[in-house]
Design a protein around this motif. Structure first.
Motif, PDB file in Angstrom:
ATOM      1  N   LEU B  30       0.759  -1.313  -0.180  1.00 24.82           N
ATOM      2  CA  LEU B  30      -0.120  -0.061   0.085  1.00 24.82           C
ATOM      3  C   LEU B  30       0.944   1.235   0.166  1.00 24.82           C
ATOM      4  O   LEU B  30       0.423   2.322  -0.121  1.00 24.82           O
ATOM      5  CB  LEU B  30      -0.971   0.118   1.327  1.00 24.82           C
ATOM      6  N   TYR B  31       2.121   1.254   0.403  1.00 26.95           N
ATOM      7  CA  TYR B  31       3.051   2.315   0.278  1.00 26.95           C
ATOM      8  C   TYR B  31       4.023   2.133  -0.790  1.00 26.95           C
ATOM      9  O   TYR B  31       4.652   1.231  -0.777  1.00 26.95           O
ATOM     10  CB  TYR B  31       3.661   2.327   1.786  1.00 26.95           C
ATOM     11  N   PHE B  32       4.227   3.309  -1.222  1.00 23.79           N
ATOM     12  CA  PHE B  32       5.322   3.179  -2.437  1.00 23.79           C
ATOM     13  C   PHE B  32       6.356   4.435  -2.253  1.00 23.79           C
ATOM     14  O   PHE B  32       5.993   5.545  -1.631  1.00 23.79           O
ATOM     15  CB  PHE B  32       4.564   3.357  -3.778  1.00 23.79           C
ATOM     16  N   TYR B  33       7.170   4.326  -2.570  1.00 28.82           N
ATOM     17  CA  TYR B  33       8.624   5.168  -2.497  1.00 28.82           C
ATOM     18  C   TYR B  33       9.640   5.446  -3.809  1.00 28.82           C
ATOM     19  O   TYR B  33       9.631   4.169  -4.500  1.00 28.82           O
ATOM     20  CB  TYR B  33       9.259   4.605  -1.318  1.00 28.82           C
ATOM     21  N   TRP B  34      10.049   6.429  -3.833  1.00 33.48           N
ATOM     22  CA  TRP B  34      11.277   6.502  -4.978  1.00 33.48           C
ATOM     23  C   TRP B  34      12.419   7.030  -4.020  1.00 33.48           C
ATOM     24  O   TRP B  34      12.347   8.084  -3.289  1.00 33.48           O
ATOM     25  CB  TRP B  34      10.914   7.671  -5.811  1.00 33.48           C
ATOM     26  N   TYR B  35      13.675   6.449  -4.248  1.00 34.78           N
ATOM     27  CA  TYR B  35      14.892   6.853  -3.451  1.00 34.78           C
ATOM     28  C   TYR B  35      15.822   7.000  -4.902  1.00 34.78           C
ATOM     29  O   TYR B  35      15.471   6.440  -6.020  1.00 34.78           O
ATOM     30  CB  TYR B  35      15.305   5.740  -2.526  1.00 34.78           C
ATOM     31  N   ARG B  36      16.817   7.780  -4.597  1.00 37.42           N
ATOM     32  CA  ARG B  36      17.886   7.822  -5.701  1.00 37.42           C
ATOM     33  C   ARG B  36      19.213   7.770  -5.017  1.00 37.42           C
ATOM     34  O   ARG B  36      19.434   7.827  -3.865  1.00 37.42           O
ATOM     35  CB  ARG B  36      17.724   8.973  -6.250  1.00 37.42           C
ATOM     36  N   GLN B  37      20.103   7.440  -5.754  1.00 33.08           N
ATOM     37  CA  GLN B  37      21.536   7.159  -5.488  1.00 33.08           C
ATOM     38  C   GLN B  37      22.599   7.609  -6.455  1.00 33.08           C
ATOM     39  O   GLN B  37      22.742   7.074  -7.473  1.00 33.08           O
ATOM     40  CB  GLN B  37      21.888   5.562  -5.090  1.00 33.08           C
ATOM     41  N   ILE B  38      23.168   8.479  -6.397  1.00 33.68           N
ATOM     42  CA  ILE B  38      23.969   8.990  -7.054  1.00 33.68           C
ATOM     43  C   ILE B  38      25.258   8.346  -6.761  1.00 33.68           C
ATOM     44  O   ILE B  38      25.513   7.886  -6.036  1.00 33.68           O
ATOM     45  CB  ILE B  38      24.567  10.655  -6.908  1.00 33.68           C
ATOM     46  N   LEU B  39      26.124   8.058  -8.162  1.00 34.08           N
ATOM     47  CA  LEU B  39      27.193   6.975  -8.247  1.00 34.08           C
ATOM     48  C   LEU B  39      27.975   7.210  -7.033  1.00 34.08           C
ATOM     49  O   LEU B  39      28.641   8.282  -6.813  1.00 34.08           O
ATOM     50  CB  LEU B  39      27.992   7.027  -9.455  1.00 34.08           C
ATOM     51  N   GLU B  44      19.334   8.003  -1.238  1.00 35.62           N
ATOM     52  CA  GLU B  44      18.484   9.473  -0.685  1.00 35.62           C
ATOM     53  C   GLU B  44      17.093   9.320  -0.836  1.00 35.62           C
ATOM     54  O   GLU B  44      16.539   8.825  -2.163  1.00 35.62           O
ATOM     55  CB  GLU B  44      18.949  10.619  -1.545  1.00 35.62           C
ATOM     56  N   PHE B  45      16.249   9.762   0.041  1.00 33.05           N
ATOM     57  CA  PHE B  45      14.695   9.494  -0.102  1.00 33.05           C
ATOM     58  C   PHE B  45      14.365  10.539  -0.722  1.00 33.05           C
ATOM     59  O   PHE B  45      14.831  11.860  -0.720  1.00 33.05           O
ATOM     60  CB  PHE B  45      14.357   9.627   1.386  1.00 33.05           C
ATOM     61  N   SER B  87      21.167  12.888 -13.030  1.00 32.46           N
ATOM     62  CA  SER B  87      21.833  11.563 -13.378  1.00 32.46           C
ATOM     63  C   SER B  87      22.020  10.623 -11.940  1.00 32.46           C
ATOM     64  O   SER B  87      22.879  11.218 -11.160  1.00 32.46           O
ATOM     65  CB  SER B  87      23.247  11.683 -13.994  1.00 32.46           C
ATOM     66  N   ALA B  88      21.404   9.332 -11.865  1.00 33.46           N
ATOM     67  CA  ALA B  88      21.552   8.740 -10.650  1.00 33.46           C
ATOM     68  C   ALA B  88      20.694   7.334 -10.918  1.00 33.46           C
ATOM     69  O   ALA B  88      20.235   7.333 -11.964  1.00 33.46           O
ATOM     70  CB  ALA B  88      20.863   9.315  -9.581  1.00 33.46           C
ATOM     71  N   MET B  89      20.939   6.344  -9.977  1.00 36.40           N
ATOM     72  CA  MET B  89      20.123   5.394 -10.074  1.00 36.40           C
ATOM     73  C   MET B  89      18.795   5.665  -9.234  1.00 36.40           C
ATOM     74  O   MET B  89      18.967   6.123  -8.018  1.00 36.40           O
ATOM     75  CB  MET B  89      20.955   4.256  -9.389  1.00 36.40           C
ATOM     76  N   TYR B  90      17.749   5.357  -9.630  1.00 35.46           N
ATOM     77  CA  TYR B  90      16.464   5.598  -9.095  1.00 35.46           C
ATOM     78  C   TYR B  90      15.912   4.369  -8.836  1.00 35.46           C
ATOM     79  O   TYR B  90      15.777   3.338  -9.757  1.00 35.46           O
ATOM     80  CB  TYR B  90      15.529   6.354 -10.144  1.00 35.46           C
ATOM     81  N   PHE B  91      15.713   4.322  -7.414  1.00 35.83           N
ATOM     82  CA  PHE B  91      14.761   3.055  -6.834  1.00 35.83           C
ATOM     83  C   PHE B  91      13.735   3.339  -6.481  1.00 35.83           C
ATOM     84  O   PHE B  91      13.385   4.204  -5.870  1.00 35.83           O
ATOM     85  CB  PHE B  91      15.684   2.449  -5.808  1.00 35.83           C
ATOM     86  N   CYS B  92      12.602   2.237  -6.736  1.00 28.28           N
ATOM     87  CA  CYS B  92      11.332   2.232  -6.384  1.00 28.28           C
ATOM     88  C   CYS B  92      11.436   1.416  -5.243  1.00 28.28           C
ATOM     89  O   CYS B  92      12.076   0.237  -5.271  1.00 28.28           O
ATOM     90  CB  CYS B  92      10.234   1.958  -7.598  1.00 28.28           C
ATOM     91  N   ALA B  93      10.536   1.496  -4.206  1.00 32.48           N
ATOM     92  CA  ALA B  93      10.357   0.426  -3.220  1.00 32.48           C
ATOM     93  C   ALA B  93       8.846   0.576  -2.845  1.00 32.48           C
ATOM     94  O   ALA B  93       7.987   1.454  -3.062  1.00 32.48           O
ATOM     95  CB  ALA B  93      11.024   1.055  -1.995  1.00 32.48           C
TER      96      ALA B  93
END
Lengths: 111, 115
Positions: B30-39, B44-45, B87-93
């Motif tokens: 039910l809860y969704f998120y995006w985080y990112r990670q620069i190389l 980061e939230f 520019s980064a890696m974007y993670f969904c959770a």
């Protein structure tokens, strides 16, 4: 330990030895802590968590220790295996919706 | 084990262009998120989303960013006019309950390169 910028601290251990990865957190209001493992090309993978009303929690081959007095968290991995090689992040939460991640430690397991 | 899936795995775009990153969270979450990670840096939230609205966002998540759950399965992150520093890696959770207090499942990420 913590790092700045591109230089991740690295822990190199012999296969079969125990590993201890440390993390310092900054927010006194944080009351929930998690360790994540990140393998190359993958997203963070949950390992173990601990709430602030505990100081130790054990999982399968992993133990998390929490010292709230000095705001320190550690992850102990017993009998480290080659598959444990990854970057390990601690993360903290203070009842908000977000996790605050630490800088990460690279674990290298020597055969 | 169920997993969060993200597409594409790599996205290359020109500065100023719009991009949409796509995610399929775990079906009963039910809860969704995006985080990112620069190389080489911390994860980061960016934003959390529940009940079709943003529940929390970070300073990074400015007016150029938006999220949407267009149907019952997808969760998207749109960047309206990309900048080099995006520019980064974007993670969904996703998580089953209020997620930062529970186990978050992360996807494998979308590597965004802005040229």
């Amino acid at each position: 330990g913590e790092s700045v910028g591109l230089h991740l601290p690295t822990l190199s251990v012999q296969e079969g030895d125990n590993s201890i990865i440390n993390c310092a957190y900054s927010n006194s209001a944080s009351d929930y802590f998690i360790w994540y493992k990140q393998e190359s090309g993958k997203g963070p993978q949950f390992i173990i968590d601990i709430r602030s009303n505990m100081d130790k929690r054990q999982g399968q081959r992993v133990t998390v220790l929490l010292n709230k007095t000095v705001k320190h968290l550690s992850l102990q991995i017993a009998a480290t295996q080659p598959g444990d090689s990854a970057v390990y992040f601690c993360a903290e939460n203070d009842s908000s919706y977000k996790l605050i991640f630490g800088s990460g430690t690279r674990l290298l397991v020597r055969p | 084990e169920p997993e969060v899936t993200q597409t594409p795995s790599h996205q290359v775009t020109q500065m100023g262009q719009e991009v949409i990153l796509r995610c399929v969270p775990i079906s009963n979450h039910l809860y969704f998120y995006w985080y990112r990670q620069i190389l080489g840096q911390k994860v980061e939230f960016l934003v959390s989303f529940y009940n079709n609205e943003i529940s929390e966002k970070s300073e990074i998540f400015d007016d150029q960013f938006s999220v949407e759950r267009p149907d019952g399965s997808n969760f998207t992150l749109k960047i309206r006019s990309t900048k080099l520093e995006d520019s980064a890696m974007y993670f969904c959770a996703s998580s089953e309950s209020q997620g930062a207090r529970e186990k978050l499942f992360f996807g494998s990420g979308t590597q965004l390169s802005v040229l």
